[in-house]
Design a protein around this motif. Sequence first.
Motif, PDB file in Angstrom:
ATOM      1  N   GLY A 262      16.478 -29.605 -27.903  1.00 62.02           N
ATOM      2  CA  GLY A 262      15.877 -30.491 -26.908  1.00 62.02           C
ATOM      3  C   GLY A 262      14.636 -29.856 -26.309  1.00 62.02           C
ATOM      4  N   ALA A 263      13.957 -30.631 -25.438  1.00 63.43           N
ATOM      5  CA  ALA A 263      12.694 -30.156 -24.847  1.00 63.43           C
ATOM      6  C   ALA A 263      12.923 -28.987 -23.902  1.00 63.43           C
ATOM      7  N   ASP A 264      14.161 -28.813 -23.410  1.00 68.88           N
ATOM      8  CA  ASP A 264      14.434 -27.730 -22.462  1.00 68.88           C
ATOM      9  C   ASP A 264      15.050 -26.511 -23.140  1.00 68.88           C
ATOM     10  N   ASP A 265      15.121 -26.537 -24.461  1.00 68.19           N
ATOM     11  CA  ASP A 265      15.613 -25.351 -25.175  1.00 68.19           C
ATOM     12  C   ASP A 265      14.458 -24.374 -25.316  1.00 68.19           C
ATOM     13  N   VAL A 266      14.689 -23.124 -24.950  1.00 63.62           N
ATOM     14  CA  VAL A 266      13.583 -22.161 -24.939  1.00 63.62           C
ATOM     15  C   VAL A 266      14.011 -20.812 -25.506  1.00 63.62           C
ATOM     16  N   LEU A 267      12.989 -20.056 -25.866  1.00 62.59           N
ATOM     17  CA  LEU A 267      13.165 -18.666 -26.254  1.00 62.59           C
ATOM     18  C   LEU A 267      12.609 -17.825 -25.116  1.00 62.59           C
ATOM     19  N   VAL A 268      13.390 -16.877 -24.606  1.00 64.48           N
ATOM     20  CA  VAL A 268      12.940 -16.014 -23.517  1.00 64.48           C
ATOM     21  C   VAL A 268      12.832 -14.573 -24.029  1.00 64.48           C
ATOM     22  N   LEU A 269      11.656 -13.968 -23.843  1.00 65.99           N
ATOM     23  CA  LEU A 269      11.484 -12.547 -24.137  1.00 65.99           C
ATOM     24  C   LEU A 269      11.260 -11.822 -22.815  1.00 65.99           C
ATOM     25  N   GLY A 270      12.005 -10.765 -22.563  1.00 65.84           N
ATOM     26  CA  GLY A 270      11.807 -10.013 -21.328  1.00 65.84           C
ATOM     27  C   GLY A 270      12.030  -8.528 -21.554  1.00 65.84           C
ATOM     28  N   THR A 271      11.366  -7.715 -20.719  1.00 66.39           N
ATOM     29  CA  THR A 271      11.599  -6.271 -20.788  1.00 66.39           C
ATOM     30  C   THR A 271      12.799  -5.919 -19.915  1.00 66.39           C
ATOM     31  N   ASP A 272      13.168  -4.642 -19.907  1.00 66.00           N
ATOM     32  CA  ASP A 272      14.290  -4.201 -19.077  1.00 66.00           C
ATOM     33  C   ASP A 272      14.028  -4.485 -17.595  1.00 66.00           C
ATOM     34  N   GLY A 273      12.750  -4.606 -17.221  1.00 63.62           N
ATOM     35  CA  GLY A 273      12.426  -4.949 -15.842  1.00 63.62           C
ATOM     36  C   GLY A 273      13.072  -6.254 -15.408  1.00 63.62           C
ATOM     37  N   LEU A 274      13.167  -7.211 -16.346  1.00 62.92           N
ATOM     38  CA  LEU A 274      13.849  -8.471 -16.052  1.00 62.92           C
ATOM     39  C   LEU A 274      15.363  -8.323 -16.147  1.00 62.92           C
ATOM     40  N   TRP A 275      15.830  -7.757 -17.267  1.00 63.61           N
ATOM     41  CA  TRP A 275      17.278  -7.778 -17.570  1.00 63.61           C
ATOM     42  C   TRP A 275      18.070  -6.794 -16.719  1.00 63.61           C
ATOM     43  N   ASP A 276      17.357  -5.848 -16.082  1.00 59.18           N
ATOM     44  CA  ASP A 276      18.054  -4.946 -15.154  1.00 59.18           C
ATOM     45  C   ASP A 276      18.516  -5.679 -13.901  1.00 59.18           C
ATOM     46  N   VAL A 277      17.802  -6.753 -13.563  1.00 56.41           N
ATOM     47  CA  VAL A 277      18.130  -7.424 -12.302  1.00 56.41           C
ATOM     48  C   VAL A 277      18.747  -8.811 -12.495  1.00 56.41           C
ATOM     49  N   LEU A 278      18.556  -9.420 -13.671  1.00 54.01           N
ATOM     50  CA  LEU A 278      19.142 -10.738 -13.908  1.00 54.01           C
ATOM     51  C   LEU A 278      19.950 -10.732 -15.212  1.00 54.01           C
ATOM     52  N   SER A 279      21.076 -11.412 -15.209  1.00 53.64           N
ATOM     53  CA  SER A 279      21.885 -11.538 -16.417  1.00 53.64           C
ATOM     54  C   SER A 279      21.319 -12.645 -17.293  1.00 53.64           C
ATOM     55  N   ASN A 280      21.736 -12.683 -18.562  1.00 53.71           N
ATOM     56  CA  ASN A 280      21.334 -13.763 -19.466  1.00 53.71           C
ATOM     57  C   ASN A 280      21.587 -15.119 -18.802  1.00 53.71           C
ATOM     58  N   GLN A 281      22.746 -15.239 -18.190  1.00 50.91           N
ATOM     59  CA  GLN A 281      23.157 -16.518 -17.616  1.00 50.91           C
ATOM     60  C   GLN A 281      22.253 -16.900 -16.436  1.00 50.91           C
ATOM     61  N   GLU A 282      21.913 -15.921 -15.618  1.00 54.28           N
ATOM     62  CA  GLU A 282      21.033 -16.196 -14.472  1.00 54.28           C
ATOM     63  C   GLU A 282      19.639 -16.613 -14.934  1.00 54.28           C
ATOM     64  N   VAL A 283      19.153 -15.966 -15.980  1.00 55.96           N
ATOM     65  CA  VAL A 283      17.840 -16.340 -16.515  1.00 55.96           C
ATOM     66  C   VAL A 283      17.904 -17.757 -17.085  1.00 55.96           C
ATOM     67  N   ALA A 284      18.991 -18.043 -17.816  1.00 56.16           N
ATOM     68  CA  ALA A 284      19.142 -19.388 -18.396  1.00 56.16           C
ATOM     69  C   ALA A 284      19.140 -20.447 -17.300  1.00 56.16           C
ATOM     70  N   GLU A 285      19.835 -20.170 -16.203  1.00 57.56           N
ATOM     71  CA  GLU A 285      19.893 -21.139 -15.109  1.00 57.56           C
ATOM     72  C   GLU A 285      18.537 -21.304 -14.437  1.00 57.56           C
ATOM     73  N   ALA A 286      17.841 -20.186 -14.213  1.00 56.99           N
ATOM     74  CA  ALA A 286      16.528 -20.246 -13.580  1.00 56.99           C
ATOM     75  C   ALA A 286      15.554 -21.050 -14.446  1.00 56.99           C
ATOM     76  N   VAL A 287      15.571 -20.804 -15.753  1.00 58.31           N
ATOM     77  CA  VAL A 287      14.654 -21.494 -16.661  1.00 58.31           C
ATOM     78  C   VAL A 287      14.988 -22.982 -16.721  1.00 58.31           C
ATOM     79  N   SER A 288      16.269 -23.282 -16.863  1.00 58.21           N
ATOM     80  CA  SER A 288      16.679 -24.686 -16.965  1.00 58.21           C
ATOM     81  C   SER A 288      16.330 -25.434 -15.689  1.00 58.21           C
ATOM     82  N   CYS A 289      16.535 -24.783 -14.571  1.00 55.29           N
ATOM     83  CA  CYS A 289      16.237 -25.392 -13.277  1.00 55.29           C
ATOM     84  C   CYS A 289      14.736 -25.649 -13.140  1.00 55.29           C
ATOM     85  N   PHE A 290      13.914 -24.691 -13.555  1.00 57.03           N
ATOM     86  CA  PHE A 290      12.464 -24.835 -13.500  1.00 57.03           C
ATOM     87  C   PHE A 290      12.002 -25.983 -14.409  1.00 57.03           C
ATOM     88  N   LEU A 291      12.518 -26.019 -15.632  1.00 56.06           N
ATOM     89  CA  LEU A 291      12.068 -27.024 -16.593  1.00 56.06           C
ATOM     90  C   LEU A 291      12.480 -28.430 -16.165  1.00 56.06           C
TER      91      LEU A 291
END
Lengths: 310, 310
Positions: A262-291
């Motif tokens: 779907g249009a809200d399916d995305v690929l996310v690339l992040g460094t440890d700077g992102l993944w140290d503070v957010l889990s996969n699930q939190e990033v997925a929720e943030a992205v889905s919410c933004f889109l």
Amino acid sequence: NNKQFDSSPEDLPFHYWALFDGHAGSGVAVMASHLLHHHIALHLQEVMDILVSPSLATPICLGEEPEKKVSHESLVVGAIENAFKDMDFQIEREKSVYNISGGCTALVVVYLLGNLYVGNAGDSRAIIIRSGEVVPMSSEFTPESERQRLQFLAYMQPHLLGNEFTHLEFPRRVQRKEVGKRMLYRDFTMSGWAYKTIDDDDLKFPLIYGEGKKARVLATIGVTRGLGDHNLKVHDSNIFIKPFLSCCPEVKVYPLSQFEHGADDVLVLGTDGLWDVLSNQEVAEAVSCFLANCDPDDQHRQVITPSSSL
Amino acid sequence: NNKQFDSSPEDLPFHYWALFDGHAGSGVAVMASHLLHHHIALHLQEVMDILVSPSLATPICLGEEPEKKVSHESLVVGAIENAFKDMDFQIEREKSVYNISGGCTALVVVYLLGNLYVGNAGDSRAIIIRSGEVVPMSSEFTPESERQRLQFLAYMQPHLLGNEFTHLEFPRRVQRKEVGKRMLYRDFTMSGWAYKTIDDDDLKFPLIYGEGKKARVLATIGVTRGLGDHNLKVHDSNIFIKPFLSCCPEVKVYPLSQFEHGADDVLVLGTDGLWDVLSNQEVAEAVSCFLANCDPDDQHRQVITPSSSL
């Protein structure tokens, strides 16, 4: 450090995204962002005739009839693997000429013929979010995840430790007064722990030391794959770190054209700077919410489907 | 070669089953069937005080306060790993005294404190059948599954190949007339394939050669972990096979007490002789079908539950 690149041998849609996380200077990260895709393209070019013929099986020796089932996907994987190696050789060759400093992790994504290829050397991470579900597309290379490889290397080539480190793992630094006592340890063959009687050799600093984000190889670096770092030494010594750092990526294949997206399916690339503070699930929720709150025609949206050529 | 053994330090129920598949003589398989459980018991004895105190955390240094979370399970795993190593050392020490021939794979199961520990070195396989579903409890070690470890070792210690073998993998033997042509290959860093220009060195025989059941290390042996084989050489040469064979098992933990088990739930241990001809699913069906037609009080049934002490 994010790059996009389109090349199309014989009009073949080829897309590329990458993320380079530098340390001890930006030189290598910048150089890799300018050049790694050229190395990938060069290696792909070599096998392009085979890749563009869906009916053509892979010949063992070029120009011959095929005799063994080697998938087209595995040729792309091999091309990405060898491109990382060539990139690292080039950095080594040119580092003194251009005064290139430091090293970097590298996470690349190649889209080719309906597949996404995700190559990772370092502790960055790629995930795909599909219908709100997370599909992990890379795994991190850290002193903890690569402990056994590093210990195996040090066991076989002990001179790399310069008589200052031990390849054994201990849960904490051994103290002189503990010689003769029984302490927990792990060797490269072990995933469990056992007790050993401490001797003088165990007083050396452990090759891998510290837990989680604080884990270090040779008390120096917290990531175990990447490009560059050819000059990096243990502080105040002649011990090189590079033999323990691998420039070879792990490449995972995602068959993009075999899934509905779907249009809200995305690929996310992040460094440890992102993944140290957010889990996969939190990033997925943030992205889905933004889109969900974002105009479908927003120019920051870049949609890739197997039929589009971007 | 199947064995059962009960030992109980402080009345602790400890059960053991094992399967040894010998090659080039039965000597090592018989010896291991007599002794491996003693090595496991010895190593467990060392940590028994910790294991029997559910509330006691694992001390880093014996006699000290604990400082790091090391699970009790990982001490049992470490004990089994080191027991295999000790067993292999003992075989090496005594092989000339007792004229012990050959080598063997080893698959052992230890039941202790509510967990099943399955240790595997070789190509035997253990599965648990629970409510008709298969739970795989081991993975096979073969030239194909261990290719990268073997190639890495040969790359770092090339003298082990005696100038007769190459550590690179080719899909088939390279012919002299092909020098200068481009052929598929894989190095230890690669999971994909790529083309390289063949040179004279590539005419050497590949370290790993053949596919599936025919794959061999140094043209000699088709399994890459196990006990013994200290004298085994490449035919008509002075190249030893043993450096490439690991005696170290992979140990998986099954939390037996955390699942409900019925009377028809079983643990199956089989050598490659079984798994070459039947799939996990076929074995599960055959066993379930047999048990359904079998008297629940049949003396061949041996039931183990966390509360029983056999």
